[in-house]
Design a protein around this motif. Structure first.
Motif, PDB file in Angstrom:
ATOM      1  N   GLY A 154       0.811  -1.210   0.000  1.00 27.76           N
ATOM      2  CA  GLY A 154       0.000   0.000   0.000  1.00 27.76           C
ATOM      3  C   GLY A 154       0.846   1.262   0.000  1.00 27.76           C
ATOM      4  O   GLY A 154       0.377   2.338  -0.405  1.00 27.76           O
ATOM      5  N   MET A 155       2.125   1.130   0.459  1.00 31.64           N
ATOM      6  CA  MET A 155       3.021   2.290   0.507  1.00 31.64           C
ATOM      7  C   MET A 155       4.001   2.315  -0.675  1.00 31.64           C
ATOM      8  O   MET A 155       4.904   3.142  -0.712  1.00 31.64           O
ATOM      9  N   ARG A 156       3.799   1.400  -1.617  1.00 34.36           N
ATOM     10  CA  ARG A 156       4.813   1.248  -2.665  1.00 34.36           C
ATOM     11  C   ARG A 156       4.960   2.484  -3.533  1.00 34.36           C
ATOM     12  O   ARG A 156       6.075   2.821  -3.952  1.00 34.36           O
ATOM     13  N   ARG A 157       3.843   3.188  -3.805  1.00 31.27           N
ATOM     14  CA  ARG A 157       3.948   4.360  -4.666  1.00 31.27           C
ATOM     15  C   ARG A 157       4.779   5.452  -3.999  1.00 31.27           C
ATOM     16  O   ARG A 157       5.594   6.110  -4.661  1.00 31.27           O
ATOM     17  N   LEU A 158       4.577   5.644  -2.694  1.00 30.45           N
ATOM     18  CA  LEU A 158       5.340   6.657  -1.962  1.00 30.45           C
ATOM     19  C   LEU A 158       6.835   6.337  -2.002  1.00 30.45           C
ATOM     20  O   LEU A 158       7.658   7.201  -2.330  1.00 30.45           O
ATOM     21  N   PHE A 159       7.168   5.091  -1.696  1.00 23.38           N
ATOM     22  CA  PHE A 159       8.582   4.736  -1.643  1.00 23.38           C
ATOM     23  C   PHE A 159       9.189   4.630  -3.043  1.00 23.38           C
ATOM     24  O   PHE A 159      10.400   4.859  -3.213  1.00 23.38           O
ATOM     25  N   THR A 160       8.364   4.320  -4.042  1.00 25.81           N
ATOM     26  CA  THR A 160       8.872   4.336  -5.410  1.00 25.81           C
ATOM     27  C   THR A 160       9.253   5.751  -5.822  1.00 25.81           C
ATOM     28  O   THR A 160      10.292   5.973  -6.463  1.00 25.81           O
ATOM     29  N   MET A 161       8.413   6.719  -5.441  1.00 24.73           N
ATOM     30  CA  MET A 161       8.727   8.114  -5.747  1.00 24.73           C
ATOM     31  C   MET A 161       9.983   8.563  -5.007  1.00 24.73           C
ATOM     32  O   MET A 161      10.843   9.247  -5.583  1.00 24.73           O
ATOM     33  N   ILE A 162      10.084   8.181  -3.721  1.00 23.88           N
ATOM     34  CA  ILE A 162      11.271   8.559  -2.940  1.00 23.88           C
ATOM     35  C   ILE A 162      12.534   7.952  -3.562  1.00 23.88           C
ATOM     36  O   ILE A 162      13.547   8.639  -3.762  1.00 23.88           O
ATOM     37  N   SER A 163      12.475   6.662  -3.879  1.00 24.20           N
ATOM     38  CA  SER A 163      13.645   5.987  -4.440  1.00 24.20           C
ATOM     39  C   SER A 163      13.984   6.516  -5.817  1.00 24.20           C
ATOM     40  O   SER A 163      15.162   6.740  -6.144  1.00 24.20           O
ATOM     41  N   GLY A 164      12.943   6.707  -6.653  1.00 23.90           N
ATOM     42  CA  GLY A 164      13.195   7.239  -7.986  1.00 23.90           C
ATOM     43  C   GLY A 164      13.818   8.615  -7.934  1.00 23.90           C
ATOM     44  O   GLY A 164      14.773   8.916  -8.667  1.00 23.90           O
ATOM     45  N   GLY A 165      13.289   9.467  -7.038  1.00 30.04           N
ATOM     46  CA  GLY A 165      13.877  10.794  -6.873  1.00 30.04           C
ATOM     47  C   GLY A 165      15.310  10.722  -6.380  1.00 30.04           C
ATOM     48  O   GLY A 165      16.174  11.497  -6.811  1.00 30.04           O
TER      49      GLY A 165
END
Length: 859
Positions: free
Chosen positions: A557-568
């Motif tokens: 459920g938190m994957r989008r948030l952490f994907t954005m953090i990691s991608g950034g």
């Protein structure tokens, strides 16, 4: 799985005892080791130069000189052979790097020329192995074993060395160079040198206990080609040499001497040379003695040329040109010149050991002072001991009696590592110590996997024996997969690394194997014996729980948030690296680095002024470790290896002169050729490691798992490189080793999660994929955190107490553990969801009958 036959018990205990026996000599002094009986192991681990001080030289043998010399000799033979065959009209006779060419101007002489060239004896190795073939018309190549005859369209011939003969010449030249270098160093009385071939045309020389690489190079750096030549004329008349003559200047008077090119004798006729003293003056000379044939030739020449001069030529320099006062019939004499006792001794060693077949150039030079080595040993021992004790306490607190079993296995593990290092004659370096400390942190991982599995089985109301049996069986595949991926990184590091980095790979690879052995066999044997004796009715594995029971975090459920953090973060890392660049060490950009220690707190401005006055280009000065330690970096000089070494010596002298009492503790000189190769090898190593992991995981799991693991790896390596660009920490060869270890560690974590995902895909056929992934991550979360904490405890001890020279390495490892733990939890599993991993690839065997409640889904 818990039952051990008597044979297996004896075998496991025997291997442990043998490993400890092989490690025992490391606790004994040298005299005690030598006094041990012959059947007892007495080999201790060798200490690298960074731990005991000494000199390191990477030399390149100029094999092309041997090719050119052979071709020049062949050119002379071609001329004489053609003339003897009656071929008078030929031109353009020349010798190239690996060929001799000639043009026959009269077409009628072509067949005669072919026969003549075919009759030339082989110049290298003896015998062509058959006549050279010849083809007419249109050009072509036909060859023998060692030379090829090229027939060109303009009536020209070329005799060319074959690739096979080039390799044979190279091998012979390097073998001869190794033997002569070894002989010269042994003659000088140095102890325990390491002299070995590296690559195609390089020789690695490491000699402990010497003050500088210049001392070693002074012994081995000259080819020492000695020859005796008749002097035709001296002075102004000597300026114009005729055929078969050449001109050299007398090293003492500076006068030109015209010499006959054909030598009276060469150093090959020399059987002995020793330091001596001239009877009349008492000055140092070099006494020499010829063999029987040489004595006869020398006697005949001196008898026929009384009153004439003859020149003694060493490495194309006239070192003496005495006048023949009377026939020298005894086959012995002496060389006089402006010698000191040291230079005469050095020359006698060079002549006695023979001439190098080709000159050598210095590609890399490193010198470590003995005091720095002692400090490194002390710091490494303190860090390793603290890391060891901290991990033992940590495991004992967490896992009760099982922690004690794991600690005993860890003690055996370290002992077996040193035992194997002793048996194979490995050299322990500072990065090697780091590898052992890292192994200490990671050695508990297999035990943690097993203990966490046992804890899960106990929650399913199984008895102690059944839970332990099932725990070992279920953890086995994760242990094997996780450690094989780390071993892949170690193997690639060993194959492509050099020097201390290779030593790190050896200790890491051995540590992985001993860790698996002690966890899977030794710990299980101890638990088996304990169960037989105590037969407990109930069992609790852990004393302290890092993850509360029943934890159901919704990671997907938190994957989008952490994907954005990691991608950034990855994008920022790329931009930082592009804009700021990496602070490459001399390993990758070449140059000179000197570590010095002043008597009092160092004034960096004073140090910078002393070095800048030498006008060597870009100079960087920084504190290093304590306020008395200074690191000076000088940009790569566009000159030869010898001149680069002279730059290092000049910097050291300037520091000592400007700041009296300064101690030069370490010197490193790396040429651009080596630095470029090291950078390419580092990039290749990381690329190969990632590719090998992709293939392995693809074969063991499914392609989505391989892609997910690679994405996590690129994420971890990218963020690590970015933090180095941001902080400006030196990026050197050791950091490449750290990056590859991060690759292995991150994979270790990721594979454990993936192994649980694979298992759950087989169990729960109808569970939503997001729920199944959350379940898998939660089930492995305790193990992930435990392994990370034990590894961080060991690395923090090394970072805080270890030597400053490897702090960049340990920082990279600490950062890598943190990032690797994060990516295995938040990135790796999320990638499987994004790619909608297949659900029908697993074996359709027994599915679990019991349902599991997770995130609202009942299965």
């Amino acid at each position: 799985m818990l039952y051990f036959s008597l044979t297996n018990r004896i075998l496991i205990i025997g291997l442990c005892v043998l490993g400890l026996l092989c490690a025992m000599p490391n606790l004994l002094g040298k005299e005690t080791r030598e006094a041990l009986p012959g059947f007892v192991p007495n080999q201790a681990v060798n200490l690298g130069l960074d731990l005991r001080g000494g000199a390191h030289l990477l030399l390149e043998v100029q094999v092309e000189e041997v090719f050119a010399e052979r071709m020049e000799s062949l050119r002379t033979d071609v001329r004489e052979t053609l003339r003897e065959a009656g071929v008078r009209r030929f031109s353009r006779l020349s010798a190239g790097p690996d060929f001799v060419s000639v043009r026959v101007t009269n077409p009628e002489d072509l067949e005669r020329a072919r026969i003549a060239l075919n009759s030339i004896p082989q110049q290298i190795g003896g015998g062509f192995g058959g006549p050279l073939g010849f083809g007419m018309g249109g050009g072509g190549i036909v060859g023998g074993n060692d030379l090829e005859l090229e027939v060109l369209e303009d009536n020209s011939f070329r005799l060319v060395l074959t690739e096979g003969e080039k390799r044979a010449i190279t091998d012979r030249t390097i073998a001869q160079s190794l033997e002569i270098i070894r002989r010269r160093i042994d003659e000088a009385g140095t102890r325990e040198p390491t002299i070995q071939r590296q690559g195609q045309d390089r020789v690695l020389v490491q000699v402990p206990g010497v003050g500088s690489a210049d001392e070693i190079l002074g012994i081995i750096g000259r080819t020492a080609r000695l020859s005796f030549h008749h002097v035709v004329s001296i002075g102004a008349d000597a300026r114009n040499p005729g055929p078969g003559q050449f001109v050299l200047e007398d090293i003492d008077t500076g006068e030109p001497l015209r010499l006959e090119r054909r030598a009276i004798l060469t150093g090959e006729n020399l059987v002995d040379s020793q330091l001596g003293f001239e009877p009349d003056t008492g000055l140092p000379v070099v006494n020499f003695r010829f063999d029987t044939a040489g004595a006869r030739i020398f006697g005949e020449h001196t008898a026929a040329n009384v009153g004439a001069l003859f020149a003694i030529v060493l490495d194309n320099e006239i070192i003496s040109a005495p006048r023949i006062r009377s026939p020298i019939l005894g086959g012995s004499g002496f060389i006089e010149g402006n010698f000191t006792v040291e230079s005469a001794t050095e020359l006698s060693i060079l002549l006695r050991s023979g001439a190098l077949p080709a000159s050598i150039s210095v590609l890399e030079q490193r010198t470590v002072g003995p005091d720095l080595g002692a400090d490194s040993i002390a710091a490494g021992e303190a860090a390793s001991l603290l890391a060891f004790i901290a991990v033992l306490i940590f495991m004992g607190l967490i896992y009760r009696i099982f922690g004690i079993f794991a600690n005993i296995a860890l003690l055996l593990n370290v002992g077996m590592i040193f035992g194997l290092l002793s048996v194979i004659g490995a050299t322990l370096t500072l990065p090697g110590i780091a590898g052992i400390v890292l192994t200490i942190g990671m050695a508990v991982d297999a035990n943690v996997l097993i203990f966490e599995r046992i804890r899960e089985e106990l929650k399913r109301a199984k008895g102690p024996a059944q839970a332990i049996e099932k725990g070992y069986r279920e953890a086995f595949s994760a242990i094997i997969d996780a450690n094989i991926t780390t071993l892949i990184a170690a193997i690639i590091l060993f194959a492509l690394g050099s020097g201390p980095v290779k030593g790190f790979a050896v200790t890491l690879g051995i540590g992985i194997m001993t860790s698996v052995f002690t966890a899977v066999f030794v710990t299980r044997l101890m638990i088996s014996v304990w169960l037989e004796r105590t037969r407990p009715k109930t069992l609790q594995v852990e004393r302290i729980t890092l993850v509360p029971p029943g934890t159901k975090l919704r990671f997907m459920g938190m994957r989008r948030l952490f994907t954005m953090i990691s991608g950034g973060g990855v994008i920022a890392a790329v931009l930082l690296t592009a804009v700021l660049g990496l602070n490459f060490g001399i390993d990758f950009r070449g140059g000179t680095m000197i570590e010095a220690r002043t008597v009092e707190a160092a004034d960096l401005g004073e140090v910078r002024a002393a070095v800048t006055a030498l006008d060597l280009g870009d100079v960087a000065v920084q504190s290093f470790g304590s306020d008395r330690d200074v690191l000076v970096r000088v940009e790569e000089q566009t000159n030869t290896g010898d001149e680069r070494m002279a730059v290092a010596e000049a910097v050291g002298d300037a520091l000592v002169e400007a700041i009296p009492g300064t101690e030069i503790r370490r010197v490193e000189v790396v040429g651009p050729k080596v630095s470029g190769e090291l950078l390419q090898a580092g990039i290749l190593a990381i690329t190969l490691a990632v590719a090998a992991v992709l293939v392995y995981i693809w074969l063991r799991f499914e392609w989505q798992f391989g892609v997910g693991a690679v994405v996590a790896l690129v994420h971890d390596v990218g963020l690590t490189i970015g933090i180095f660009a941001l902080l400006g920490i030196e990026f050197n060869l050791a950091i490449i080793a750290a990056l590859l270890t991060i690759v292995g560690y991150s994979l270790n974590d990721t594979v454990v999660v993936y192994d649980r995902v694979r298992e759950n895909l087989r169990k729960y056929k109808k569970m939503e994929l997001s729920d199944l992934l959350d379940l898998s991550v939660n089930e492995t979360l305790s193990r992930t955190l435990m392994t990370s904490l034990t590894t961080l405890v060991a690395l923090l001890a090394l970072f805080l107490l270890g030597p400053a020279v490897i702090q960049g390495f340990t920082f990279a490892m600490i950062w890598g553990v943190l990032i690797g733990t994060y990516s295995s939890i938040f990135i790796a599993a999320a990638m499987l969801l994004a790619m909608n991993v297949k659900r029908d690839w697993s074996d359709p065997g027994e599915a679990a009958k019991a349902g599991v409640q997770f995130g609202g889904a009942q299965v």
